[in-house]
Design an enzyme around this catalytic site. Structure first.
Site: not given
Ligand code: GLC
Length: 780
Positions: A430, A433, A508
């Site tokens: 995650d 980017e 998200d």
């Molecule tokens: C980002 C991710 C989400 C996750 C959060 C905390 O927003 O896209 O899925 O729960 O980070 O790690």
């Protein structure tokens, strides 16, 4: 509209201002001479520019242009999986005005002055795609986004004539509709929580699109990782253009005419998705965040107690010790191995999140192995002046790895032993980017230099490939650590080629109907861009959900490859039972249906692996000649045979469904329809309209609470005969877990139904499934 109104309209509609006017660019000079080699020709131009046209295959041509200087000898792309292609048959023909290259499928006609390239069908000579103006460049850096140093590179662009009835598909993950005609987009991987339709860019960059006109399709992959732009007839009614703020004009042209063939070639070029473990098709549950270990156990127990199927539970960032990747918090998760063992006995696997930010210790005496080793080995990103680049992410001040260095990727991959040793089954990447709370636009990172195959390039080139290489390091690490298991990786950001290493989810989203309406065009567009294994947080991520929205969301996602309910830290709890029994009972029905459909879903997933044709499809992929399907955003198909038309609005219990030509069976009632028309159907909350193509056989298995709970026995072949009384299918089986399928350890069984009897036509592969009974049910 006056200017002020136009500005207000742009701001209000959330459209990124997109002011590139490519008509002001310098055009490449005319051709003065050509040089032919084995598989390509080089065009030398009057302004010292060079263009190389390479024949990769009869239906795959590469165009590479360098402006005012020769094409460099360096020729490396992180996206490309296959560089060596056997020499196809081709001819060259020259006249004073034209140079024509002909393969068995494409004719490439180059006008010498001005230099214009046109692609035609070699058999019919009909034009598929032609330059609207010569390829162009912006030596002054006028079009580069103001934040870039013009020295980074020059804007390069190619402009194609826009067909009167041309439709555009693909372009990866865009918060947009299926047909991209009259829209424009930017690619610059961005952390965009709560994005809505038209927020652009978002997380991923897949600079590949498909053009379709009068049922004939071509594809263009603009392999350039700089910030790129695609305009499909938005700024002008004449042109569809693409360009980037640096790098080369470097694109691949694919000819169909079928989209499925283009997707196959695109997969040959950028990589076929390997099969994930079969359990990845199981139901998954996540939350920001489940902790401590007891709570994870409770969630799983609740699933089992309520007879809801579940295969995977995700641990979000709070499992770590102070958000330090490659650690477990000792109080919350004192014995992760015992936890994964215990959950394993209940048939549940654990996936942990791994973000790119490696926490920088705030105290000099603190030891943290990932940071200490990364620093010592010099694997972290640095600014041009040699300073460590220090972004701010969940752990606070951190460092990012330079994944363009092979040794750094190897090290990062090996660090995952803490997960594999503790029985963690998969990794969720995650924030890649890469997100930086200091500045989400990338401004804070512009002078970060990466090794980049020895080229030492900056963020302008490397931002969009960061996630691809992080996923690659992860995937290859898991492969080394557990060679007898298929790696399972999930990513948020990506660049073309990501399918070789990772599955993905759409980040998200909001818990709103508008956000749900984006699911189908986003999943289908990703499938048309080489990424078959997709899904979205079921129920939506940010904001207040409710039972109705959650049910309708499951009615899309229960057939998506990635089916995971996930929720933000401060949202309503969203597990299937949280809004009461009424909704829970409906969700159970769909989760159970997903599990019985696994033989069908897995067969279709294997097709995606082998052919590049996705499992979750827009109707136009199966009905390319039917223009009623060209902008259908609220229906989808699974494989060739199952058509689904979910409800995507609140308090709606009836909808119109388009059935393409041919016969169809209502999945729930077996009522027969003749397609080529719209029908109106009832869809109360417990029903998602589904139709099976006449002529199909859908293989189903027994109900399961998780993959591997018991043998898939019996397999029921649900036969939906067409008007001639025939039907057929292929069933794919393998061990579901090891990479042995790659060397032929699978079983493909072809079944045919005619004159009231089912016959096994062929069996391929060496896999021996455990004994199972075949049942045949003919639908009437
Ligand atoms: C980002 C991710 C989400 C996750 C959060 C905390 O927003 O896209 O899925 O729960 O980070 O790690």
């Amino acid at each position: 509209m006056n200017r002020l109104l136009a500005l207000i309209w742009i701001l209000a509609s959330g459209v990124t201002a997109f002011a590139q006017d490519i008509t002001s660019l310098e055009k490449i000079g005319p051709v003065t001479s050509i040089v032919k080699s084995d598989q390509s020709i080089t065009l030398n131009c009057r302004d010292n520019s060079q263009v190389v046209i390479t024949i990769y295959a009869p239906d795959l041509i590469r165009v590479r242009a360098s402006f005012t200087k020769p094409v460099p000898s360096t020729n490396h792309s992180w996206a490309i999986a296959r560089v060596a292609w056997p020499k196809p048959r081709w001819n060259l023909n020259e006249t004073p005005d034209f140079i024509t290259l002909t393969t068995d499928e494409i004719e490439i006609v180059v006008r010498r002055s001005p230099l214009l390239i046109e692609f035609r069908d070699a058999r019919t000579h009909s034009v598929l795609n032609s330059d609207e103006r010569p390829m162009s460049y912006d030596a002054q850096g006028r079009l580069n986004n103001i934040m870039f140093d013009p020295k980074v590179g020059m804007f390069v662009a190619a402009s194609k004539k826009l067909g009167f009835d041309e439709h555009f598909y693909g372009l990866g993950e865009k918060a947009s509709h299926l047909d991209k005609r009259r829209s424009s987009f930017v690619n610059w991987n961005s952390d965009t929580p709560g994005y809505t339709e038209r927020t652009d860019p978002i997380y991923q960059t897949i600079p590949f699109y498909i053009g379709l006109q009068r049922g004939i399709a071509y594809g263009i992959f603009f392999d350039n990782s700089y910030r790129s732009y695609f305009d499909f007839g938005k700024s002008s009614q004449q042109r569809a253009w693409f360009g980037a703020e640096g790098g080369e004009m470097n694109y691949y042209f694919f000819y169909g005419p079928s989209i499925k063939k283009i997707l196959g070639r695109y997969a040959d070029l950028t990589g076929h998705m390997p099969l994930p473990p079969l359990w990845a098709l199981g139901n998954q549950q996540s939350r920001w965040s489940y902790y401590p270990d007891k709570m994870v156990e409770e969630v799983v127990n609740e699933y089992r107690r309520r007879d809801l199927p579940l295969d995977v539970v995700h641990l979000d960032i709070d499992y770590m010790h102070g958000y330090r990747v490659f650690t477990f918090d000792k109080e919350r998760f004192p014995d992760p191995k015992a936890l994964t063992k215990k959950l394993g006995r209940q048939g549940v696997k654990v996936v942990t999140i791994v973000d790119p930010g490696v926490k920088q210790p705030s105290d000099k005496n603190e030891r943290y192995h990932a940071y200490d080793q990364g620093l010592e080995k010099n694997f972290f990103q640095r600014r041009r002046n040699g300073d460590l680049f220090v972004p701010r992410v969940w752990p606070g001040e951190s460092a990012f790895v330079d994944y363009t260095m092979p040794e750094a990727r190897q090290w990062w991959g090996d660090l995952h032993s803490i997960y594999t040793d503790n029985g963690i089954a998969g990794i969720w990447n995650d924030m890649n980017e890469p997100s930086d709370f200091v500045d989400q636009t990338g401004k804070n990172q512009l002078d970060v230099v990466s090794f980049d195959n020895g080229e030492k390039t900056t963020h302008a080139k490397n931002r969009n490939i960061f996630a691809l290489l992080m996923a690659r390091a992860t995937y290859e690490g898991l492969e080394r650590l557990r060679p007898d298991r298929r790696p399972y990786v999930i990513t948020r950001a990506a660049y073309a080629g990501i399918q070789r290493y990772s599955t993905m989810w759409t980040g998200d989203t909001n818990s709103t109907w508008e956000s749900l309406q984006l699911n189908i065009p986003m999943f289908t567009s990703l499938g048309l861009s080489g990424e078959p294994f997709v899904g979205s947080d079921v129920g939506g991520f940010i904001g207040r959900g409710n039972g109705e929205l959650l049910v309708r969301s499951y009615q899309v996602s229960f057939l998506a490859p990635f089916c995971r309910n996930h929720k933000v830290i401060d949202g309503y709890d969203q597990e299937p039972w949280r809004f009461g029994k009424y909704y829970e009972d409906i969700i159970r029905k769909y989760l159970k249906l997903r599990y019985t459909l696994l033989p069908f879903l897995y067969t279709t997933l294997e097709e995606a692996h082998r052919t590049g044709v996705p499992l979750f499809r827009p109707l136009m992929l199966n009905y390319q000649d039917d223009d009623s399907t060209y902008n259908l955003d609220d229906q989808f198909m699974i494989g060739d045979d199952l058509l689904v038309a979910p409800i995507l609005k609140t308090d709606v219990t009836r909808r119109l469904v388009y059935l393409p030509a041919g016969g169809w069976y209502d999945y729930w009632t077996n009522k027969k329809y003749t397609g080529g028309t719209m029908i109106s159907v009832e869809a109360p909350l417990d029903t998602v309209p589904m139709f099976v193509r006449a002529g199909a056989i859908i293989p189903t298995g027994p109900p399961l609470n998780y993959v591997g709970e018991k043998p898939v026995d019996p397999i029921t072949f649900n036969i939906y005969p067409d008007d001639a009384g025939t039907a057929s299918t292929i069933l794919y089986e393998d061990d579901g877990i090891s990479p042995a399928y790659k060397s032929g350890n699978f079983r493909r069984t072809k079944m045919e139904f005619r004159r009231g009897k089912t016959e096994t036509k062929t069996v391929e592969g060496t896999y021996n499934p455990s004994p199972r009974k075949f049942n045949f049910v003919v639908k009437k």
